[in-house]
Design a protein around this motif. Structure first.
Motif, short mmCIF file in Angstrom:
data_model
loop_
_atom_site.label_atom_id
_atom_site.label_comp_id
_atom_site.label_asym_id
_atom_site.label_seq_id
_atom_site.Cartn_x
_atom_site.Cartn_y
_atom_site.Cartn_z
N LYS A 50 34.17 7.22 5.47
CA LYS A 50 34.01 6.30 4.35
C LYS A 50 32.62 6.45 3.73
N ALA A 51 31.60 6.64 4.57
CA ALA A 51 30.24 6.82 4.04
C ALA A 51 30.14 8.11 3.25
N LEU A 52 30.74 9.18 3.74
CA LEU A 52 30.69 10.45 3.03
C LEU A 52 31.51 10.40 1.74
N ASN A 53 32.59 9.63 1.74
CA ASN A 53 33.40 9.48 0.53
C ASN A 53 32.59 8.85 -0.61
N PHE A 54 31.58 8.08 -0.25
CA PHE A 54 30.71 7.47 -1.25
C PHE A 54 30.07 8.54 -2.15
N PHE A 55 29.90 9.76 -1.61
CA PHE A 55 29.25 10.84 -2.35
C PHE A 55 30.27 11.74 -3.05
N ASN A 56 31.53 11.29 -3.09
CA ASN A 56 32.59 12.01 -3.83
C ASN A 56 32.78 13.44 -3.34
N LEU A 57 32.82 13.62 -2.03
CA LEU A 57 33.04 14.94 -1.45
C LEU A 57 34.53 15.17 -1.20
N ASP A 58 34.91 16.43 -1.06
CA ASP A 58 36.30 16.80 -0.85
C ASP A 58 36.83 16.21 0.46
N ASN A 59 38.00 15.57 0.40
CA ASN A 59 38.53 14.86 1.56
C ASN A 59 38.82 15.78 2.74
N GLU A 60 39.36 16.95 2.48
CA GLU A 60 39.67 17.87 3.57
C GLU A 60 38.40 18.37 4.25
N VAL A 61 37.38 18.63 3.47
CA VAL A 61 36.10 19.05 4.04
C VAL A 61 35.51 17.92 4.87
N LEU A 62 35.61 16.70 4.36
CA LEU A 62 35.08 15.55 5.09
C LEU A 62 35.74 15.41 6.46
N LYS A 63 37.05 15.59 6.51
CA LYS A 63 37.77 15.47 7.77
C LYS A 63 37.30 16.53 8.77
N LYS A 64 37.11 17.76 8.29
CA LYS A 64 36.63 18.83 9.16
C LYS A 64 35.24 18.52 9.70
N ILE A 65 34.38 18.07 8.80
CA ILE A 65 33.01 17.74 9.20
C ILE A 65 33.01 16.60 10.21
N ASN A 66 33.80 15.57 9.95
CA ASN A 66 33.84 14.44 10.87
C ASN A 66 34.37 14.84 12.24
N ASN A 67 35.41 15.68 12.27
CA ASN A 67 35.95 16.14 13.56
C ASN A 67 34.90 16.92 14.34
N GLN A 68 34.13 17.75 13.64
CA GLN A 68 33.06 18.50 14.30
C GLN A 68 31.99 17.54 14.82
N TRP A 69 31.66 16.55 14.03
CA TRP A 69 30.65 15.56 14.42
C TRP A 69 31.06 14.85 15.70
N VAL A 70 32.30 14.40 15.76
CA VAL A 70 32.81 13.69 16.94
C VAL A 70 32.77 14.60 18.17
N ASP A 71 33.12 15.87 17.97
CA ASP A 71 33.12 16.83 19.09
C ASP A 71 31.72 17.11 19.62
N MET A 72 30.72 16.99 18.76
CA MET A 72 29.37 17.43 19.12
C MET A 72 28.39 16.31 19.46
N VAL A 73 28.64 15.10 19.01
CA VAL A 73 27.62 14.05 19.06
C VAL A 73 27.20 13.67 20.48
N GLU A 74 28.04 13.95 21.47
CA GLU A 74 27.68 13.63 22.85
C GLU A 74 27.18 14.85 23.63
N ASN A 75 26.94 15.97 22.93
CA ASN A 75 26.30 17.11 23.57
C ASN A 75 24.84 16.76 23.87
N LEU A 76 24.32 17.29 24.96
CA LEU A 76 22.95 16.96 25.35
C LEU A 76 21.93 17.32 24.28
N GLU A 77 22.21 18.35 23.52
CA GLU A 77 21.30 18.76 22.44
C GLU A 77 21.01 17.60 21.50
N TRP A 78 22.03 16.80 21.22
CA TRP A 78 21.86 15.67 20.29
C TRP A 78 21.49 14.39 21.04
#
Length: 204
Positions: A50-78
């Motif tokens: 929803k926050a990214l949609n505020f910037f009028n980005l492509d919905n399919e790209v947003l879904k891909k980015i969000n899925n990657q974010w969820v997969d990575m956010v609990e990696n020790l690097e972050w």
């Protein structure tokens, strides 16, 4: 008194991890947005998409980015970006000195990395119990509240408040993490802009 406490946004910072990871993923797609606005929207209750949609980005790209974010956010690097918030160790010591029991109850998918994190941040030793629930598996904080017999729970989101209502546990929200003060106040009059001291908890 049995006091439950959330982790992300309540005891430790979360902005740097959330914002830097998202900026990194957006950069891979040659997308640049105002990350301060993105974070402000999330603090007002917006999801990533929803926050990214505020910037009028492509919905399919947003879904891909969000899925990657969820997969990575609990990696020790972050996770290594997270730091104890101001006053955390004083708060934990105050609760321990009150002779109350202290219980960490938080949502994480990667429990192994979560344990590594809280031990490296010198938080683990303060708790009588440590419990992580996996929302993907339909686990709920309220189940832990019931099993331990939590009297009061301190968190930073509307989800924390709802879990307290569901289990008849006193709720205190702090606006130090995922949601800002005004958003928290809409759900719970017991909202603070800092971690409470034990005397605060007794008064609610």
């Amino acid at each position: 008194m049995r006091i439950g406490v959330d982790l992300d946004g309540t005891l430790i910072s979360c902005k740097e991890k959330h914002v830097c990871l998202m900026a990194s993923l957006l950069k891979a797609y040659n997308i640049k947005i105002n990350m301060d606005v993105f974070w402000a929207l999330k603090r007002k209750g917006f999801s990533n998409i929803k926050a990214l949609n505020f910037f009028n980005l492509d919905n399919e790209v947003l879904k891909k980015i969000n899925n990657q974010w969820v997969d990575m956010v609990e990696n020790l690097e972050w996770l290594n970006m997270d730091k104890p918030l101001d006053g955390v160790f004083e708060f934990l010591s105050d609760i321990r000195d009150s002779k109350s029991s202290l219980h960490l109850i938080s949502a994480r998918n990667n429990v192994g990395n979560a344990l590594i994190q809280i031990k490296s941040l010198n938080l683990y030793k303060y708790f009588d119990t440590v419990s992580f629930i996996n929302i993907k598996n339909n686990e709920k904080k309220s189940d832990i509240f019931f099993s331990i017999g939590i009297d009061v729970y301190i968190g930073d989101t509307e989800y924390d408040y709802v879990m307290c209502v569901e289990s008849n546990v006193k709720s205190i929200l702090v606006s130090t993490g995922m949601r800002d003060f005004d958003f928290c106040k809409r759900f719970n009059e017991n909202t603070l802009d800092r971690l409470p001291i034990f005397d605060d908890i007794k008064c609610f």
